[in-house]
Enzyme design. Structure first.
Site, PDB file in Angstrom:
ATOM      1  N   ARG A  64       0.868  -1.180   0.000  1.00  0.00           N
ATOM      2  CA  ARG A  64       0.000   0.000   0.000  1.00  0.00           C
ATOM      3  C   ARG A  64       0.905   1.231   0.000  1.00  0.00           C
ATOM      4  O   ARG A  64       1.954   1.243   0.649  1.00  0.00           O
ATOM      5  CB  ARG A  64      -0.896   0.018   1.229  1.00  0.00           C
ATOM      6  CG  ARG A  64      -1.837   1.213   1.229  1.00  0.00           C
ATOM      7  CD  ARG A  64      -2.722   1.274   2.454  1.00  0.00           C
ATOM      8  NE  ARG A  64      -3.422   2.561   2.474  1.00  0.00           N
ATOM      9  CZ  ARG A  64      -4.084   3.037   3.502  1.00  0.00           C
ATOM     10  NH1 ARG A  64      -4.159   2.349   4.620  1.00  0.00           N
ATOM     11  NH2 ARG A  64      -4.664   4.216   3.434  1.00  0.00           N
ATOM     12  N   HIS A  65       0.489   2.247  -0.722  1.00  0.00           N
ATOM     13  CA  HIS A  65       1.263   3.495  -0.756  1.00  0.00           C
ATOM     14  C   HIS A  65       1.447   4.060   0.648  1.00  0.00           C
ATOM     15  O   HIS A  65       0.673   3.776   1.568  1.00  0.00           O
ATOM     16  CB  HIS A  65       0.572   4.538  -1.646  1.00  0.00           C
ATOM     17  CG  HIS A  65      -0.806   4.913  -1.162  1.00  0.00           C
ATOM     18  ND1 HIS A  65      -1.009   5.805  -0.127  1.00  0.00           N
ATOM     19  CD2 HIS A  65      -2.035   4.518  -1.565  1.00  0.00           C
ATOM     20  CE1 HIS A  65      -2.301   5.943   0.088  1.00  0.00           C
ATOM     21  NE2 HIS A  65      -2.945   5.171  -0.773  1.00  0.00           N
ATOM     22  N   GLY A  66       2.463   4.887   0.798  1.00  0.00           N
ATOM     23  CA  GLY A  66       2.693   5.565   2.068  1.00  0.00           C
ATOM     24  C   GLY A  66       1.600   6.593   2.365  1.00  0.00           C
ATOM     25  O   GLY A  66       0.783   6.934   1.497  1.00  0.00           O
ATOM     26  N   HIS A  67       1.592   7.076   3.586  1.00  0.00           N
ATOM     27  CA  HIS A  67       0.619   8.095   4.019  1.00  0.00           C
ATOM     28  C   HIS A  67       0.639   9.250   3.018  1.00  0.00           C
ATOM     29  O   HIS A  67       1.695   9.788   2.689  1.00  0.00           O
ATOM     30  CB  HIS A  67       0.993   8.576   5.415  1.00  0.00           C
ATOM     31  CG  HIS A  67      -0.031   9.441   6.064  1.00  0.00           C
ATOM     32  ND1 HIS A  67      -0.031  10.812   5.938  1.00  0.00           N
ATOM     33  CD2 HIS A  67      -1.090   9.125   6.843  1.00  0.00           C
ATOM     34  CE1 HIS A  67      -1.046  11.308   6.629  1.00  0.00           C
ATOM     35  NE2 HIS A  67      -1.710  10.303   7.189  1.00  0.00           N
ATOM     36  N   SER A  68      -0.544   9.594   2.536  1.00  0.00           N
ATOM     37  CA  SER A  68      -0.641  10.571   1.452  1.00  0.00           C
ATOM     38  C   SER A  68      -1.225  11.903   1.921  1.00  0.00           C
ATOM     39  O   SER A  68      -1.759  12.012   3.032  1.00  0.00           O
ATOM     40  CB  SER A  68      -1.523  10.013   0.332  1.00  0.00           C
ATOM     41  OG  SER A  68      -2.873   9.947   0.769  1.00  0.00           O
ATOM     42  N   GLN A  69      -1.147  12.879   1.043  1.00  0.00           N
ATOM     43  CA  GLN A  69      -1.770  14.178   1.332  1.00  0.00           C
ATOM     44  C   GLN A  69      -3.279  14.025   1.484  1.00  0.00           C
ATOM     45  O   GLN A  69      -3.892  14.708   2.309  1.00  0.00           O
ATOM     46  CB  GLN A  69      -1.429  15.174   0.229  1.00  0.00           C
ATOM     47  CG  GLN A  69       0.045  15.527   0.185  1.00  0.00           C
ATOM     48  CD  GLN A  69       0.429  16.313  -1.050  1.00  0.00           C
ATOM     49  OE1 GLN A  69      -0.414  16.745  -1.825  1.00  0.00           O
ATOM     50  NE2 GLN A  69       1.722  16.497  -1.251  1.00  0.00           N
ATOM     51  N   ALA A  70      -3.876  13.114   0.719  1.00  0.00           N
ATOM     52  CA  ALA A  70      -5.313  12.851   0.868  1.00  0.00           C
ATOM     53  C   ALA A  70      -5.607  12.262   2.237  1.00  0.00           C
ATOM     54  O   ALA A  70      -6.590  12.641   2.894  1.00  0.00           O
ATOM     55  CB  ALA A  70      -5.799  11.916  -0.239  1.00  0.00           C
ATOM     56  N   ASN A  71      -4.753  11.324   2.695  1.00  0.00           N
ATOM     57  CA  ASN A  71      -4.913  10.775   4.047  1.00  0.00           C
ATOM     58  C   ASN A  71      -4.817  11.885   5.087  1.00  0.00           C
ATOM     59  O   ASN A  71      -5.617  11.947   6.028  1.00  0.00           O
ATOM     60  CB  ASN A  71      -3.847   9.724   4.353  1.00  0.00           C
ATOM     61  CG  ASN A  71      -3.904   8.491   3.488  1.00  0.00           C
ATOM     62  OD1 ASN A  71      -2.873   7.954   3.096  1.00  0.00           O
ATOM     63  ND2 ASN A  71      -5.095   8.012   3.162  1.00  0.00           N
ATOM     64  N   GLU A 112      -6.689   3.156  -7.628  1.00  0.00           N
ATOM     65  CA  GLU A 112      -7.622   3.239  -6.512  1.00  0.00           C
ATOM     66  C   GLU A 112      -9.027   2.855  -6.970  1.00  0.00           C
ATOM     67  O   GLU A 112      -9.395   3.053  -8.134  1.00  0.00           O
ATOM     68  CB  GLU A 112      -7.630   4.681  -5.958  1.00  0.00           C
ATOM     69  CG  GLU A 112      -8.603   4.949  -4.829  1.00  0.00           C
ATOM     70  CD  GLU A 112      -8.304   4.168  -3.574  1.00  0.00           C
ATOM     71  OE1 GLU A 112      -8.582   2.949  -3.544  1.00  0.00           O
ATOM     72  OE2 GLU A 112      -7.819   4.781  -2.602  1.00  0.00           O
TER      73      GLU A 112
END
Length: 195
Positions: A18-25, A97
């Site tokens: 899974r991608h790292g913590h994102s700006q959307a998160n 996604e």
């Protein structure tokens, strides 16, 4: 996490990431459309640190191929790992996604409402959300394509939380309505499949 699925004879090993913590998160916002996700909402500073830590403490098999969703957050994630191991990256749109339809751009507190419908019907399109069954089909097709393309490789597959949980549910032969019963995939987490 390791998935031991004896029903499959894998030609390759897969590191599902899974991608790292994102700006959307960080903003608590649903970003699931290519129009928003391809060019914006990459990794947050927290996500960048997660990737630095993951690479520094790498304890999984060393990847020989890197394949990723073309969203910015997954591209950034794949790039950090690819750079660490001197690998090229390959985009795969089927790893994108899950599209959340009318909930695009809204608070991520809406996810549990979608998942409640998922638990009842893997074909539902409430709020014009991409059905679980369609997500499973494209994710499995992406993996099958990699199986045809490579042999004896360790493939890092960088995707998103919902699609990966749905994929793991499909690989385990469980009803897709139960995808939220899979352990939650944390940002920058890796699950080993095959080999």
């Amino acid at each position: 996490m390791d998935i031991d699925d004896s029903r499959h004879h894998w030609r390759n090993r897969y590191l599902l990431m899974r991608h790292g913590h994102s700006q959307a998160n960080a903003q608590g916002t649903i970003i699931s459309s290519p129009e928003r996700g391809l060019l914006a909402y990459g990794l947050s500073p927290q996500g960048e640190q997660q990737l630095a830590d993951t690479v520094a403490r790498w304890h999984w098999p060393v990847p020989t191929q890197v394949v990723h969703s073309d969203f910015l957050r997954t591209t950034h994630t794949a790039a950090r790992v690819a750079a660490a191991f001197g690998l090229e990256m390959q985009k795969e749109e089927r790893l994108r996604e899950r599209h959340f339809g009318e909930l695009e751009g809204k608070a991520d507190s809406h996810y549990p409402e979608v998942w409640a419908f998922d638990a009842q019907n893997a074909d539902h399109t409430q709020w014009q959300v991409e059905p679980v069954k369609r997500v499973a089909a494209r994710m499995v097709a992406a993996l099958e394509a990699l199986e045809q393309r490579f042999e004896g490789e360790t493939v890092l597959v960088v995707s998103h939380g919902d699609p990966l949980q749905i994929l793991l549910t499909a690989l385990a032969g469980k009803p897709l309505t139960k995808h939220r019963e899979q352990p939650a995939l944390l940002p920058a987490s890796i699950t080993l499949v095959g080999g």
